[in-house]
Design an enzyme around this catalytic site. Structure first.
Site, PDB file in Angstrom:
ATOM      1  N   HIS A 152      46.162 -17.343 -10.263  1.00  0.00           N
ATOM      2  CA  HIS A 152      45.123 -18.631  -9.990  1.00  0.00           C
ATOM      3  C   HIS A 152      46.215 -19.514  -9.222  1.00  0.00           C
ATOM      4  O   HIS A 152      45.854 -20.186  -8.439  1.00  0.00           O
ATOM      5  CB  HIS A 152      44.957 -19.021 -11.405  1.00  0.00           C
ATOM      6  CG  HIS A 152      44.102 -20.175 -11.295  1.00  0.00           C
ATOM      7  ND1 HIS A 152      44.750 -21.444 -11.721  1.00  0.00           N
ATOM      8  CD2 HIS A 152      42.927 -20.599 -11.037  1.00  0.00           C
ATOM      9  CE1 HIS A 152      44.193 -22.530 -11.495  1.00  0.00           C
ATOM     10  NE2 HIS A 152      42.714 -21.979 -11.312  1.00  0.00           N
ATOM     11  N   ASP A 197      38.883 -20.854  -9.934  1.00  0.00           N
ATOM     12  CA  ASP A 197      38.735 -21.074 -11.333  1.00  0.00           C
ATOM     13  C   ASP A 197      37.962 -20.193 -12.073  1.00  0.00           C
ATOM     14  O   ASP A 197      38.141 -19.677 -13.184  1.00  0.00           O
ATOM     15  CB  ASP A 197      38.385 -22.694 -11.529  1.00  0.00           C
ATOM     16  CG  ASP A 197      39.213 -23.350 -11.048  1.00  0.00           C
ATOM     17  OD1 ASP A 197      40.449 -23.285 -10.876  1.00  0.00           O
ATOM     18  OD2 ASP A 197      38.844 -24.793 -11.154  1.00  0.00           O
TER      19      ASP A 197
END
Length: 145
Positions: free
Chosen positions: A75, A119
């Site tokens: 991420h 996300d």
């Protein structure tokens, strides 16, 4: 009821009425937290991932402690890639839905799509691996250097 109690109650009511006209600040972190909850079917709040292992939270580095931490590492990399495109991932808000199969993005701009995808992929990644409480507020930060 005492007059002092009435004054306090009145003050709370007036504050709530005044605040109802102020829209909440749409922060990406809040959206990410909701995506996490959606992906794990509301079993774990998003803030449980805010300080997990070496990469979940701000300033990740070192060796990830487990698969969840590797999700955070990926991420972080995705956000770095978003910045290279000229996006501001921590401040970019987007439109998403929580469907029966988890979260999905429904947004317009290039940056919104890119950040939302970062996300959603991370939230789905978290949901696919076990959460280990011993890595929440991980104390062995030597491994994270």
């Amino acid at each position: 009821m005492h007059p002092a109690h009435l004054l306090v109650l009145l003050g709370v009511c007036v504050s709530l009425l005044g605040a109802s006209d102020i829209p909440p600040l749409p922060l990406n972190l809040v959206q990410f937290s909701y995506l996490i909850r959606c992906a794990n079917k509301y079993k774990r709040p998003g803030w449980h991932y805010a300080n997990y292992g070496c990469y979940c939270g701000s300033g990740g580095r070192g060796t990830p402690v487990d698969d969840v931490d590797r999700c955070c590492q990926a991420h972080d990399k995705c956000y770095e890639d978003a910045e290279k495109l000229g996006c501001y991932p921590k401040w970019t808000t987007y439109y998403y839905y929580c469907g029966a199969n988890g979260p999905y993005c429904k947004t317009r701009t290039k940056c919104q799509r890119f950040v939302c995808n970062c996300d959603v992929v991370a939230a789905d990644c978290f949901a696919s691996y076990p959460y280990n409480r011993r890595y929440w507020f991980y104390s062995n930060k030597k491994r994270c250097r």
